[in-house]
Enzyme design. Sequence first.
Site, PDB file in Angstrom:
ATOM      1  N   ASN A 166     -29.613  52.034 -33.983  1.00  0.00           N
ATOM      2  CA  ASN A 166     -28.892  53.092 -33.280  1.00  0.00           C
ATOM      3  C   ASN A 166     -27.920  52.464 -32.290  1.00  0.00           C
ATOM      4  O   ASN A 166     -28.317  51.726 -31.388  1.00  0.00           O
ATOM      5  CB  ASN A 166     -29.859  53.993 -32.507  1.00  0.00           C
ATOM      6  N   GLU A 167     -26.639  52.733 -32.503  1.00  0.00           N
ATOM      7  CA  GLU A 167     -25.572  52.351 -31.572  1.00  0.00           C
ATOM      8  C   GLU A 167     -25.612  50.868 -31.195  1.00  0.00           C
ATOM      9  O   GLU A 167     -25.539  50.513 -30.020  1.00  0.00           O
ATOM     10  CB  GLU A 167     -25.631  53.220 -30.310  1.00  0.00           C
ATOM     11  N   ASN A 186     -23.269  59.697 -33.994  1.00  0.00           N
ATOM     12  CA  ASN A 186     -23.582  60.351 -32.728  1.00  0.00           C
ATOM     13  C   ASN A 186     -22.275  60.829 -32.110  1.00  0.00           C
ATOM     14  O   ASN A 186     -21.418  60.011 -31.774  1.00  0.00           O
ATOM     15  CB  ASN A 186     -24.292  59.386 -31.787  1.00  0.00           C
ATOM     16  N   LYS A 189     -30.213  66.685 -21.727  1.00  0.00           N
ATOM     17  CA  LYS A 189     -29.642  67.290 -22.926  1.00  0.00           C
ATOM     18  C   LYS A 189     -30.651  68.070 -23.761  1.00  0.00           C
ATOM     19  O   LYS A 189     -30.314  68.572 -24.833  1.00  0.00           O
ATOM     20  CB  LYS A 189     -28.969  66.222 -23.789  1.00  0.00           C
TER      21      LYS A 189
END
Length: 919
Positions: free
Chosen positions: A460-461, A522, A638
């Site tokens: 991820n990222e 994302n 979030k």
Amino acid sequence: MQSKIFKMKRLVEALALGLVVSTALVACGGGGGGNGAGAVSVDALRNQTSLAKNWKFVQDDNLTDTQALAASGTNWATVNLPHTWNAIDAATTAQSTPTTPDYKRGLGWYRLEFDAAAAAGKTRWLQFDAASMVADVWLNGVKLGQHRGAFTAFRFDVTSGLKAGKNVLLVKTDNSAAANDASPTAIAPLGGDFNVAGGLYRTVSLIETPSTAHIALDDLGSSGVFAKTTSLTGTSATVNVLAKLKNDSSTDGTYTVTASLVEADGKTLKKSSTAQVTLKAGQSAPLAQDINVDQPHLWQGLSDPYLYHLVVELKDSTGAAVDRVVQRFGVREMRFDANQGFFLNGKSIPLHGVNIHQDELGKAWAITNEDIDQTFAFIKEVGANTVRMAHYPHSDYTVQQADKLGVVVWAELPLVNATSKASLVDPETTGFAENARVQLQELIRQKFNNASIGLWSIANEVTGGNDARNNVQPLLKSLNQVAKSEDPTRATTLANQVTRNGDVVLPDTLTQTGYTDTYGVNRYFQWYYGTSETQLGENLDALHAQIPTQPIGVSEYGAGNAITHHTDNVFGGRVCSRDTSGFTRICYQPEGYANYVHEKAYNEIVKRPYLMGTWIWNMFDFGSGNRHEGDIGQTNTKGIVTFGRDVKKDVFYFYKANWTQTPVTYITSRRYTQRAYPVTDIKVYSNASSITLQVNGQAVGSKAAADCPLKVCEFKNVALQAGNNSVVVNGTHGSETVTDAVSWNLAQENATNFFIAAGGLTTGFLSNDPLLGQHRYGSDNFFVGGELPPITGRSSVGLTGAVAINGLGTTTIPETGRVWDMWREGNAFSYNLPLANGSYMVTLGFLEPTATANGARVFNVNANGANQIANLDVLQAAGARNTAIVRKFPVTVSNGRLLLDFQGVTGKAIVSNIAVVKQ
């Protein structure tokens, strides 16, 4: 491997070729009959004893191994598992500041005294379901070993080390932030927007097998059994079952292995297959066999998540059962198509769901099975059919609950943000890469049999931050190879963030085409970047055109969502998306703005059937010690449900209305109880066939389903009265009427007057300064035209809190100065205010935030067509930049409206705040 369509394929097991030279396959074939034939026990043969109670614990970074081994633990605290020392020291119920410590990372020591009986002829293992993030383990003073990885299970063979009577188990857990690439904790994850809790946050147990021959327990924490659906037609299926076997005895033996599928009732045998194998003393061997199933009952996701009992039984030459592994198993086929999205058992099913962390307020990672059940109750209620388990392997129980509910799982390796502590260091040379590959093997082997898992995510990222692309790509290649080698039946994926230059989104040049089967993005348009409501869709279309044969999905999207922050107009100002520059005031994230972001993002998503799936970030608020924003400290806000699981935010009901058939009629912005304006828009989320609105007992209007795109019904310019306002909505759902009601208060002063913070997104705060006095101001509203401060301009005033506003006495930019910290400007813009006829005093607040020379900004202000302020030069009038001044003038309203026009003469007109007070 690239392909337009990824189908479940049969894994061909290499049973010979030197790998299993000690195995002689005597027989393999069908057996056991069909529906209703025979009986197979689903009871466990192994004895598993929980070691969760009465541990002694101390968090001590200075305690040495020798000192800990010599310690009695008398002065240590008594704790039960699951446990972490980070349970309450990260998230706080009040807002924090950048100087607030985030959470404790260091060493935690656990000591347990327990009794064990003699167990001749058996094998015994210590199982740790997880320990964060590096664990060293000693039994009776002898070191068993070390495990590096915070999320996967691991075991130690203690058959020879366990004593009859009292035993002492010592565990050192280390969640220290890695200081350099040589640190013990320099493993994935090195970074991430989440807290890494330390300790024995999952359970520990002692496993005893009845015999020295058993299904392997030394296979990276796996069950030793690996089952997969290798073919599926309308009337039959083939399930291949691989059992890894181990003979720990001193003699060779011949054994029978039976693999069976038992119906969900646990009694009725569906089908089984039996084979014989010779295991040499001290040797291991795999054995694969097929179960051919007629008329299989398929695992159909939410509609029918049917699970068989998969039973693999090992018997000795006398026919006595010596080991048995029982797991739930679903027969199904999943595939991902680049143009048509996700298919389950040949049927197209759009995947829409949520991300989750294993984190709860007041518990951090030390959550119980009951907590996980509650998590899935929320997931079920909102109607999600997929879950991304971010950003690491979640517990076996969590994935099992996904199996039972029928949600498709994105399972993830904890490779997040970085691959080395020092930029450009090759992760292969530090051992980071090898550990990441091992963690991926553990993830896949331990979750292999879970029907719900559809995707193995390797990262991820990781293409941003301090890692160069050339540093990351070889690791991604090797991880994908590991995943495909371990499980070629499932698709691989990774998630990547957007590439941008400031607020400008760039083409996705870091697309990992060819590294994984699918690709997740994302995307946080209208939150971290971008202002267009259609930009998400445009970005996805461009990416789809760029890699047309690779399935893509939206792995994250969303917005900060503080339930005590509100707005009157989502277009009135810029949201504070994240505190990255040391704010001295609250970083506001209005709930209503998050609603807007989700509505617009989802509108783009549903138009694109090529998406393989979409996942909201996040189901719940979660701890993130580096965040200082919203209305809860050190927390990522979030979530569509609060950190404490006590409030379902507005947007929860937006998705529930769209994703379920459950009747939903829900008034949004309900927590905005102290209103600032006498007129408001009322928004309702509803999947009713029609709804009606009443305010203070008076009918306002009605909406049919056709008037509510994506289940969003809006009533514009609804009048409120002074005092309490009763707002009631009735939704017609077939024969059922669902009623929702809220109560909003409007102060008498705000019922007759207008107080507007120009350029401000948030509402309901009180001014209190020598120029304006004390009044409740609303967010920017009733404007026509104009612009918000440019991104670069806002950094010098207001949001950073670093610039004092002159003319306000001792007030700079705390709450009392918020009516001055933003502005609206433009060559020509206006405010159109609905007012009762009569006489009013207009007070306009101005400051000059950017001009450096007199005459650079000169403008006029008209009221209902009559000039009231001519050729105002704020810089000249105030004498300096960032200095507040006011101008007042009386007006008479005769047609129920006041139109204030701001017209630039030289440069742009500007205003900071507006007050219109009845005389």
